[in-house]
Design an enzyme around this catalytic site. Structure first.
Site, PDB file in Angstrom:
ATOM      1  N   SER A   1       3.140  -6.607   2.286  1.00 11.20           N
ATOM      2  CA  SER A   1       4.668  -5.800   2.644  1.00 11.20           C
ATOM      3  C   SER A   1       4.944  -4.843   3.881  1.00 11.20           C
ATOM      4  O   SER A   1       3.443  -4.039   4.337  1.00 11.20           O
ATOM      5  CB  SER A   1       4.304  -5.508   1.433  1.00 11.20           C
ATOM      6  OG  SER A   1       6.037  -4.301   1.480  1.00 11.20           O
TER       7      SER A   1
ATOM      8  N   LYS B   1      -0.453  -3.820  -1.076  1.00  9.43           N
ATOM      9  CA  LYS B   1      -0.024  -5.571  -1.628  1.00  9.43           C
ATOM     10  C   LYS B   1      -0.507  -6.063  -0.501  1.00  9.43           C
ATOM     11  O   LYS B   1      -0.283  -6.296   0.327  1.00  9.43           O
ATOM     12  CB  LYS B   1       1.561  -5.542  -1.532  1.00  9.43           C
ATOM     13  CG  LYS B   1       1.990  -6.913  -2.245  1.00  9.43           C
ATOM     14  CD  LYS B   1       3.649  -6.661  -2.470  1.00  9.43           C
ATOM     15  CE  LYS B   1       3.952  -8.134  -3.611  1.00  9.43           C
ATOM     16  NZ  LYS B   1       4.332  -8.889  -2.841  1.00  9.43           N
TER      17      LYS B   1
END
Length: 465
Positions: A316, A322
Site C-alpha cells: 500500500s 500492509k
C-alpha cells in the site's frame, strides 16, 4: 528517405528501400492500423519453418531452382532465429484469414533471399514471394498448420510447468500432513482436516489438468499442408504432400501427420475450441486455488491467518506494513483472461463459413496468448508462492478449537437432534462442545476424549470406535 516501387493488383506503392516486407504488408499495416498487439512471433516462426520445408521439398522435386531454394531456406532459418522480428508488425486482429501474415513472411523471406543471391530488395524476378516462397502453398494450409505446430510446442512447455506445480503441491501435502485445521464448506465451519489434505486436493486437480492438456496434442498433430486453398490440393502434387510432411516431422521433431481429409482441417476449427476448453478448465482450478490461498492468508489478525504466503512487495502507498497476496492475484487475473479468450475462440470458431474460417487470426492470437500466459503464471505461482508458503500451526489449532465442528462426530452416539442441541448450547454460552458434554454428563469422559481427539476426526471411520 529512399523508396522502391512495388505493384499489386490494386496498383503501385512506394516501399522503403530498407524494408524486407513489401506491398502486401504495407497495405495490411494501413488497413489494420489498430496499434498494440502484433502477430504472435511463435506463429511467425512456425510459418517460416513451413516455408523452409516447402523450399526443401520443391528443391528435391526440382520444382525450384537449387540456388533459389537454398536462399529461401537460409532466409527462413534467419526468421526462425529471430533476426527479422521487427519486420513483423501487422496487427494480430486482421481480416483475410491470415493472408496478411502469410504474405508478410513470404515478403521478408523473399527479400532476404534476394540479398543472399546478390540482388536488391524488391527484385522479385530473382525470388518472388508467391511464385517461389509460397510455391505449392496457400495461406489456408500454411496458417492452420503453423498454428497447430506452435500450439503443440507451447502445450508441451505448459504440461511440464504444470507437472512441476503438481509436485510442489504434493511436497506441501507431505510437509503439512500433521497440521490439523478447520475444514469449511460454504465458508462455514465444517469438519477437521489436515492442511496436507487440502494441498493434496489441489495437486489432484492440477494432475488432471496436466494430463488433459498433454493428451490434446494428439489431435493437433494432423496438418493440411498440400491441401492449398480449400483442401482439394490444387497446385500441389501427391509427392509434394508426402515429402513435405516427412520434412516437417524431421524439422520439428514432433509426431506431425498428414490429414487424410485436408478439407476438414482447412475449414473446421473445433480442435482449437477443445484445446482452449482444456486451458479454461486449468484456469478454473488455478483460480480456485489462488482464491483459497488469498482467503486462508487473510489478516494477518482480522482474517483466517492460517496460511503464511511469501511476502513479495509492499502492499500500500498509504497503509504502512500492509503486504498483499500479489502472486495469487496475478494467477487469478491470468485465469480470467484465459477464460475470456476461450469465449472468443469459441465464437470465432463457430463463425467459419463453407470452406474456410476467416476468423482464425483471432483464434491464433487468443490460443497462443492463453498458452503463454498460463505457462509463465504457473511457473511464477510455483516459484514465488507455493514453494515457500507456510502454515501457522497455532492459528489453525485455535480456529479449530473455537469451532463447533466436533458435534458431527457425536451423531453416531447421541443422534443428530441431541448433537444439534449440544452445539446450540455451546454457541450461545461461549463454551466448547467438550465442556457442554461434561457439564451435562451426556457421555463418559473416556468416550468424549476418544470421540473428540483431532486425529480421530480426520479419518474415514466412526470417531472413537
Amino acid at each position: 528517405m529512399d523508396y522502391r516501387l512495388e505493384q499489386d493488383l490494386l496498383g503501385d506503392k512506394n516501399i522503403e528501400v530498407s524494408s524486407y516486407s513489401g506491398i502486401n504488408t504495407a497495405r495490411a499495416l494501413e488497413n489494420f492500423d489498430l496499434g498494440g498487439k502484433t502477430v504472435n512471433l511463435h506463429l511467425i516462426k512456425e510459418i517460416a519453418l513451413i516455408k523452409k520445408a516447402a523450399a526443401m521439398t520443391n528443391k528435391k522435386l526440382k520444382f525450384l531452382q537449387e540456388d533459389k531454394a537454398d536462399a529461401i531456406i537460409k532466409a527462413s532459418e534467419e526468421v526462425i532465429d529471430g533476426k527479422f522480428d521487427n519486420e513483423f508488425k501487422v496487427s494480430a486482429f486482421q481480416g483475410g484469414a491470415g493472408t496478411s501474415t502469410n504474405m508478410n513472411v513470404n515478403e521478408v523471406i523473399a527479400n532476404r533471399a534476394i540479398e543472399l543471391l546478390g540482388g536488391a530488395k524488391g527484385e522479385y524476378d530473382l525470388v518472388h514471394p508467391l511464385n517461389h516462397v509460397n510455391m505449392s502453398q496457400s495461406t489456408n494450409d500454411v496458417y492452420p498448420s503453423a498454428l497447430r505446430i506452435a500450439a503443440i510446442r507451447l502445450i508441451r512447455k505448459l504440461s511440464t510447468s504444470l507437472s512441476s506445480l503438481q509436485e510442489a503441491l504434493q511436497i506441501k501435502e507431505n510437509d503439512f500432513a500433521d497440521i490439523i485445521k478447520l475444514g469449511r464448506t460454504q465458508l462455514m465451519d465444517a469438519l477437521p482436516m489436515t492442511a496436507g489434505q487440502g494441498f493434496g486436493a489441489y495437486a489432484k486437480a492440477i494432475e488432471r489438468d496436466r494430463w488433459r492438456i498433454y493428451k490434446v496434442e494428439e489431435r493437433l498433430r494432423q496438418i493440411n499442408l498440400g491441401g492449398t486453398a480449400i483442401g482439394t490440393g490444387l497446385n500441389a502434387t501427391n509427392r509434394y504432400v508426402f515429402m513435405m510432411t516427412d520434412i516437417i516431422q524431421d524439422l520439428t521433431g514432433l509426431g506431425i501427420a498428414r490429414s487424410d481429409y485436408p478439407m476438414d482441417i482447412t475449414q473446421n476449427c473445433d480442435i482449437f475450441v477443445e484445446t482452449s476448453g482444456l486451458l479454461k478448465s486449468c484456469s478454473v482450478n488455478l483460480l480456485k486455488i489462488s482464491n483459497d490461498l488469498r482467503l486462508l492468508n487473510s489478516g494477518p489478525r482480522g482474517g483466517f491467518g492460517e496460511i503464511i504466503l511469501p511476502k513479495m512487495q509492499a502492499g500500500s502507498t498509504i497503509m504502512p506494513g500492509k503486504v498483499n497476496p500479489v502472486i495469487p492475484e496475478m494467477v487469478a487475473q491470468v485465469s480470467l483472461r484465459v477464460i475470456s479468450n476461450d469465449t472468443a475462440i469459441t465464437m470465432a470458431s463457430s463463425m467459419g463459413q463453407l470452406e474456410l474460417n476467416a476468423f482464425v487470426p483471432l483464434i491464433a492470437e487468443c490460443l497462443l496468448e492463453s498458452l503463454e500466459l498460463l505457462d509463465r503464471s504457473v511457473v511464477l505461482f510455483k516459484e514465488k508462492c507455493i514453494d515457500d508458503l507456510l502454515m501457522d500451526k497455532d492459528r489453525c489449532l485455535e480456529n479449530l478449537e473455537n469451532s463447533l465442528v466436533s458435534a458431527t462426530a457425536l451423531v453416531p452416539y447421541i443422534g443428530y437432534d441431541k448433537a444439534s442441541l449440544v452445539s446450540k448450547k455451546a454457541l450461545s454460552s461461549g463454551k466448547t462442545i467438550r465442556e457442554i458434554l461434561l457439564e451435562e454428563q451426556i457421555l463418559p469422559i473416556e468416550t468424549i476424549d476418544k470421540i473428540l481427539s483431532p486425529n480421530e476426526l480426520i479419518r474415514t471411520h466412526i470417531s472413537g470406535k
